[in-house]
Design a protein around this motif. Structure first.
Motif, PDB file in Angstrom:
ATOM      1  N   CYS A   1     -66.228  -3.504  62.662  1.00 52.48           N
ATOM      2  CA  CYS A   1     -66.194  -4.887  63.325  1.00 52.48           C
ATOM      3  C   CYS A   1     -65.959  -6.034  62.361  1.00 52.48           C
ATOM      4  CB  CYS A   1     -67.480  -5.256  63.941  1.00 52.48           C
ATOM      5  SG  CYS A   1     -69.096  -5.321  62.724  1.00 52.48           S
ATOM      6  N   ALA A   2     -66.243  -5.824  60.847  1.00 54.20           N
ATOM      7  CA  ALA A   2     -65.591  -6.615  60.087  1.00 54.20           C
ATOM      8  C   ALA A   2     -64.127  -7.020  59.876  1.00 54.20           C
ATOM      9  CB  ALA A   2     -66.064  -5.984  58.579  1.00 54.20           C
ATOM     10  N   VAL A   3     -63.359  -6.263  60.639  1.00 58.17           N
ATOM     11  CA  VAL A   3     -62.008  -6.843  60.535  1.00 58.17           C
ATOM     12  C   VAL A   3     -61.578  -7.606  61.688  1.00 58.17           C
ATOM     13  CG1 VAL A   3     -61.213  -4.843  58.945  1.00 58.17           C
ATOM     14  CG2 VAL A   3     -60.952  -4.435  61.523  1.00 58.17           C
ATOM     15  N   TYR A   4     -62.666  -7.570  62.725  1.00 58.50           N
ATOM     16  CA  TYR A   4     -62.608  -8.476  63.962  1.00 58.50           C
ATOM     17  C   TYR A   4     -63.162  -9.805  63.760  1.00 58.50           C
ATOM     18  CZ  TYR A   4     -60.118  -4.076  65.992  1.00 58.50           C
ATOM     19  OH  TYR A   4     -59.539  -3.296  66.487  1.00 58.50           O
ATOM     20  N   PRO A   5     -62.818 -10.783  64.655  1.00 62.17           N
ATOM     21  CA  PRO A   5     -63.504 -11.832  64.928  1.00 62.17           C
ATOM     22  C   PRO A   5     -65.076 -11.684  65.452  1.00 62.17           C
ATOM     23  CG  PRO A   5     -61.347 -12.353  66.007  1.00 62.17           C
ATOM     24  CD  PRO A   5     -61.507 -10.723  65.609  1.00 62.17           C
ATOM     25  N   GLN A   6     -65.965 -12.355  65.121  1.00 66.57           N
ATOM     26  CA  GLN A   6     -67.531 -12.150  65.512  1.00 66.57           C
ATOM     27  C   GLN A   6     -67.702 -12.172  66.847  1.00 66.57           C
ATOM     28  OE1 GLN A   6     -70.327 -15.099  63.941  1.00 66.57           O
ATOM     29  NE2 GLN A   6     -71.673 -13.349  63.503  1.00 66.57           N
TER      30      GLN A   6
ATOM     31  N   HIS B   1     -65.467  -2.918  72.586  1.00 60.55           N
ATOM     32  CA  HIS B   1     -64.459  -2.199  73.161  1.00 60.55           C
ATOM     33  C   HIS B   1     -63.025  -2.870  73.357  1.00 60.55           C
ATOM     34  CE1 HIS B   1     -67.425   1.362  73.298  1.00 60.55           C
ATOM     35  NE2 HIS B   1     -68.074   0.317  73.947  1.00 60.55           N
ATOM     36  N   PRO B   2     -62.458  -3.054  72.096  1.00 60.60           N
ATOM     37  CA  PRO B   2     -61.113  -3.728  72.236  1.00 60.60           C
ATOM     38  C   PRO B   2     -59.861  -2.916  72.686  1.00 60.60           C
ATOM     39  CG  PRO B   2     -61.996  -3.986  70.008  1.00 60.60           C
ATOM     40  CD  PRO B   2     -62.863  -2.907  70.787  1.00 60.60           C
TER      41      PRO B   2
ATOM     42  N   ALA C   1     -58.141   0.210  70.818  1.00 61.19           N
ATOM     43  CA  ALA C   1     -58.433   0.218  69.458  1.00 61.19           C
ATOM     44  C   ALA C   1     -59.910   1.258  69.299  1.00 61.19           C
ATOM     45  CB  ALA C   1     -58.730  -1.212  68.823  1.00 61.19           C
ATOM     46  N   LEU C   2     -60.335   1.326  68.157  1.00 63.90           N
ATOM     47  CA  LEU C   2     -61.564   1.948  68.203  1.00 63.90           C
ATOM     48  C   LEU C   2     -62.668   1.090  68.212  1.00 63.90           C
ATOM     49  CD1 LEU C   2     -60.841   3.453  64.334  1.00 63.90           C
ATOM     50  CD2 LEU C   2     -61.044   4.531  66.724  1.00 63.90           C
ATOM     51  N   PRO C   3     -63.807   1.617  68.898  1.00 67.58           N
ATOM     52  CA  PRO C   3     -65.162   0.874  69.199  1.00 67.58           C
ATOM     53  C   PRO C   3     -65.456  -0.022  67.990  1.00 67.58           C
ATOM     54  CG  PRO C   3     -65.179   2.924  69.952  1.00 67.58           C
ATOM     55  CD  PRO C   3     -63.876   3.131  69.020  1.00 67.58           C
ATOM     56  N   LEU C   4     -66.156  -1.181  68.088  1.00 73.24           N
ATOM     57  CA  LEU C   4     -66.496  -1.934  67.052  1.00 73.24           C
ATOM     58  C   LEU C   4     -67.937  -1.688  66.686  1.00 73.24           C
ATOM     59  CD1 LEU C   4     -63.902  -3.689  67.794  1.00 73.24           C
ATOM     60  CD2 LEU C   4     -65.345  -5.665  67.455  1.00 73.24           C
ATOM     61  N   SER C   5     -68.210  -0.401  67.223  1.00 74.59           N
ATOM     62  CA  SER C   5     -69.851  -0.040  67.035  1.00 74.59           C
ATOM     63  C   SER C   5     -69.606   1.012  66.053  1.00 74.59           C
ATOM     64  CB  SER C   5     -70.476   0.294  68.306  1.00 74.59           C
ATOM     65  OG  SER C   5     -69.456   1.275  69.091  1.00 74.59           O
TER      66      SER C   5
END
Length: 392
Positions: A349-354, A359-360, A363-367
């Motif tokens: 999740c650190a490479v995505y906005p907060q 589940h983008p 892409a891989l899940p942010l979890s």
């Protein structure tokens, strides 16, 4: 690893030729950019073989050469080149194998900069790449064309740890005159031997386990003398992404403890893996040795030992909860990379906005949170993870 010499000899003695350096037990750092010749004739000889002689450190340096010999022997290779990063090693291996109009087949989830050199850089010069699910060897065969010149592998990869049947892919490629390049960073030469399975070129992000101390960025490319010579005369000398002598010296020192570091990391990882697989707030554990890994049989057949990298999918309602988990960790340092003496955590999740969705699309899940297990005691790391789960 070469079967003609034992591991301790490779790590402690091979290539060091101490009589050349005043009997020094630790090899010297030859911090010279250039090397002088006593005559024009000798200089001419040097220019004819810059890989085997010392002319200019951009080609061959004595300290780097010691490291090259050790890493080559660990992989059971005839030769090795050291680079300023793992990305440089993979890039040089790929560039040396293709020309404009050629086709490459690559695993679907390679390291991001491997994807970038194939798709974005080489793509600008007419090289096309097909990305396939490498867990089924038949997918490689289905993707081949009459212009395929290279198959790029990463087994296991460094996030979700999919593997490829290296022997099967190597056989497929050899029958068709196609070269194979495999990133072996996760396993290290101690735990996987791609060259022995028929792979042509093996690359490492030597930043990781080979150095093991988070103080050097380096890459290695191993293979036959013929192929390494082609890489040297092509992208290695052309692009100049070399390893500095001082960094090579640090890597030589790091290699001394590679076996005991990997043994300790493997034992600790097994305990942490057991804990995570049983935790109610973990939806899934990605690891070659996870009990739910559908490739467990291939793991047992192809990997000689365990590594310290695994990824957990948290049972979390949103990104804020994942952040609380990660922020609650004290012993796991939150950062990129892996393979050092210290334990690390990398939240996707650190490479995505907060405010990104969990589940983008595509892409891989942010979890997902990747953990790199270091040299701490298992109970210390498990207690630290408990702190994170308590905040989740």
């Amino acid at each position: 690893m070469s079967r003609s010499m034992d591991l301790s000899y490779i790590l402690n003695h091979l290539g060091e030729d101490r009589e050349r350096y005043f009997g020094a037990v630790a090899p010297p750092i030859v911090q010279s950019s250039i090397f002088a010749f006593p005559s024009v004739a000798k200089m001419r000889e040097g220019f004819r073989d810059e890989l085997g002689r010392h002319v200019y450190t951009r080609g061959n340096n004595p300290t780097v050469e010691i490291l090259r010999r050790k890493v080559a022997a660990l992989e059971g290779a005839q030769d090795c080149l050291m680079f300023g990063s793992g990305a440089a090693a993979m890039s040089a291996g790929a560039i040396a194998c293709v020309s404009g109009g050629d086709h490459v087949v690559c695993v679907a989830r390679p390291y991001s900069w491997t994807r970038a050199v194939l798709r974005d850089l080489l793509g600008r010069f007419g090289v096309t790449t097909t990305f396939v699910d490498g867990t089924d060897a038949s997918n490689f065969e289905s993707a081949l064309t009459d212009r395929t010149r290279l198959i790029v592998l990463e087994s296991p990869n460094s996030m979700t740890f999919e593997q490829q049947d290296l022997a099967a892919v190597a056989t497929l490629a050899r029958e068709r005159g196609i070269r194979t390049l495999c990133d072996n960073s996760y396993a290290t030469p101690l735990n996987q031997s791609p060259l022995a399975l028929g792979i042509d070129l093996v690359a490492h992000s030597a930043t990781k386990y080979l150095n093991g101390h988070s103080d050097v960025v380096a890459g290695a490319l191993c293979g036959s003398a013929e192929l390494i010579g082609q890489v040297f005369r092509g992208p290695y000398m052309t692009l100049g992404a070399i390893l500095a002598p001082h960094d090579a010296w640090l890597m030589i020192r790091g290699l001394r403890t590679l076996p005991i570091r990997m043994q300790r990391i493997a034992a600790t990882t097994a305990a942490v893996l057991d804990y995570l697989q049983a935790h109610p707030r973990v939806r899934h554990v990605y690891s070659p040795r996870a009990s739910a890994n559908p490739q467990l049989a291939l793991t047992e057949r192809q990997l000689h030992g365990a590594s310290g990298l695994l990824t957990i999918e948290l049972d979390a309602p949103d990104v804020a909860a994942i952040e609380r988990f990660c922020d609650g960790l004290a012993r796991f340092l939150m950062t990129v990379s892996w393979g050092g003496y210290e334990s690390l955590a990398f939240p996707v999740c650190a490479v995505y906005p907060q405010d990104a969705p969990l589940h983008p699309a595509g892409a891989l899940p942010l979890s997902l949170v990747r953990l790199s297990i270091g040299l701490e005691d298992a109970d210390v790391l498990i207690a630290d993870l408990e702190q994170g789960f308590a905040r989740l």
